[in-house]
Motif scaffolding. Structure first.
Motif, short mmCIF file in Angstrom:
data_model
loop_
_atom_site.label_atom_id
_atom_site.label_comp_id
_atom_site.label_asym_id
_atom_site.label_seq_id
_atom_site.Cartn_x
_atom_site.Cartn_y
_atom_site.Cartn_z
N THR A 14 0.56 -1.53 0.23
CA THR A 14 -0.32 0.35 0.00
C THR A 14 0.61 1.21 0.22
N GLU A 15 2.43 1.26 0.50
CA GLU A 15 3.28 1.71 0.50
C GLU A 15 4.02 2.01 -0.70
N ASP A 16 4.64 0.88 -0.88
CA ASP A 16 6.15 1.39 -1.98
C ASP A 16 5.69 0.13 -2.60
N GLN A 17 6.37 -0.31 -3.64
CA GLN A 17 6.44 -1.99 -4.30
C GLN A 17 8.44 -1.65 -4.00
N LEU A 18 8.39 -3.22 -4.59
CA LEU A 18 9.47 -3.72 -4.92
C LEU A 18 10.02 -4.01 -6.19
N ARG A 19 10.54 -3.97 -6.77
CA ARG A 19 10.89 -3.38 -8.32
C ARG A 19 11.93 -4.43 -9.00
N GLN A 20 12.15 -4.98 -9.77
CA GLN A 20 13.40 -6.57 -10.26
C GLN A 20 13.64 -5.35 -11.63
N TYR A 21 14.65 -4.75 -11.93
CA TYR A 21 15.56 -4.37 -12.59
C TYR A 21 16.55 -5.22 -13.26
N GLY A 22 16.74 -5.84 -14.55
CA GLY A 22 17.75 -6.25 -15.38
C GLY A 22 18.55 -5.10 -16.21
N VAL A 23 19.57 -5.49 -16.18
CA VAL A 23 20.59 -4.81 -17.48
C VAL A 23 21.65 -6.46 -18.22
N LEU A 24 21.63 -5.83 -18.89
CA LEU A 24 22.97 -6.47 -19.89
C LEU A 24 23.95 -5.95 -19.74
N LEU A 25 25.28 -6.29 -19.48
CA LEU A 25 26.20 -5.65 -19.76
C LEU A 25 27.06 -6.37 -20.65
N ARG A 26 26.71 -5.93 -21.97
CA ARG A 26 28.09 -6.99 -22.90
C ARG A 26 29.23 -6.12 -23.04
N LEU A 27 30.22 -7.13 -23.17
CA LEU A 27 31.39 -6.32 -22.11
C LEU A 27 32.92 -7.10 -23.67
N TYR A 28 32.62 -6.19 -24.67
CA TYR A 28 34.05 -6.15 -25.99
C TYR A 28 35.31 -6.17 -25.91
N ARG A 29 36.18 -6.82 -26.20
CA ARG A 29 37.23 -6.76 -26.69
C ARG A 29 37.99 -7.43 -27.64
N ARG A 30 38.61 -6.18 -28.27
CA ARG A 30 39.82 -6.60 -29.57
C ARG A 30 40.76 -6.57 -29.24
N THR A 31 41.05 -7.86 -29.47
CA THR A 31 43.16 -8.35 -29.49
C THR A 31 43.66 -7.97 -31.41
N PRO A 32 44.48 -7.71 -30.81
CA PRO A 32 45.45 -7.73 -32.31
C PRO A 32 45.84 -9.36 -32.74
N GLY A 33 45.34 -10.00 -34.14
CA GLY A 33 46.62 -11.63 -34.11
C GLY A 33 45.33 -12.36 -33.96
N PRO A 34 45.90 -13.60 -34.47
CA PRO A 34 44.77 -14.74 -34.54
C PRO A 34 44.57 -15.04 -32.77
N TYR A 35 43.67 -16.01 -32.69
CA TYR A 35 42.12 -15.74 -31.73
C TYR A 35 43.23 -16.84 -30.86
N ASN A 36 43.39 -16.77 -29.47
CA ASN A 36 43.43 -18.19 -29.19
C ASN A 36 43.94 -17.62 -27.25
N LYS A 37 44.09 -19.13 -26.96
CA LYS A 37 42.93 -18.79 -25.79
C LYS A 37 43.41 -17.88 -24.75
N GLU A 38 44.90 -18.18 -24.81
CA GLU A 38 45.15 -16.81 -23.24
C GLU A 38 45.30 -15.44 -23.52
N LYS A 39 45.04 -14.94 -24.84
CA LYS A 39 44.62 -13.74 -25.26
C LYS A 39 43.59 -13.08 -24.85
N ASN A 40 42.93 -14.17 -25.65
CA ASN A 40 41.48 -13.48 -25.77
C ASN A 40 40.54 -14.65 -25.03
#
Length: 147
Positions: free
Chosen positions: A58-84
């Motif tokens: 009656t006095e307030d409300q609880l709301r759920q919020y969601g935010v998608l965080l897309r993390l981008y990372r570009r590294t030079p050269g071919p893809y490899n496990k350690e670097k990427n």
């Protein structure tokens, strides 16, 4: 009499989340573009995805919020496990720990949210053609706000 207006998503979720991430990750830019734009070699794109009523009272409300965080990372050269993949995982783990340590967030004593969490991580998000030059991952941030 007019109702008092507060932009809850902006004031209690997006702005505090951005400040918290920048305090931990330094100069990694955060953008709110609807469509992908190549901005830098390393950046975050924040996309609000949810605003849902959880518990009305009656006095307030609880709301759920969601935010998608897309993390981008570009590294030079071919893809490899350690670097990427390993370096991307390290940043994701830092963000998960940061949110976990601040799950009930009150910057400078001002209430922002409670029950904040990274509920899911997708290491293989579906990417558009122009995003293919990046290694990317999606982090799903969720929190509750009592208004």
């Amino acid at each position: 009499m007019a109702s008092l207006y507060t932009s809850v998503l902006k004031d209690h979720v997006l702005d505090p989340l951005e400040a918290l991430l920048k305090s931990e990750l330094g100069k990694i830019p955060i953008y709110y573009d609807r469509e992908f734009r190549s901005r830098a070699n390393f950046f975050i794109r924040a996309i609000p995805i949810q605003d849902q009523l959880d518990k009305p009272t009656t006095e307030d409300q609880l709301r759920q919020y969601g935010v998608l965080l897309r993390l981008y990372r570009r590294t030079p050269g071919p893809y490899n496990k350690e670097k990427n993949l390993t370096q991307l995982i390290n940043y994701i783990d830092r963000i998960k720990r940061l949110i976990g340590n601040n799950s009930n967030y009150r910057p400078s004593g001002n209430y922002a949210w409670n029950d904040g969490t990274i509920s899911r991580v997708n290491y293989q998000p579906e990417l558009e053609e122009q995003e293919q030059a990046f290694t990317a991952a999606d982090l799903f941030f969720n929190c509750n706000v009592l208004i």
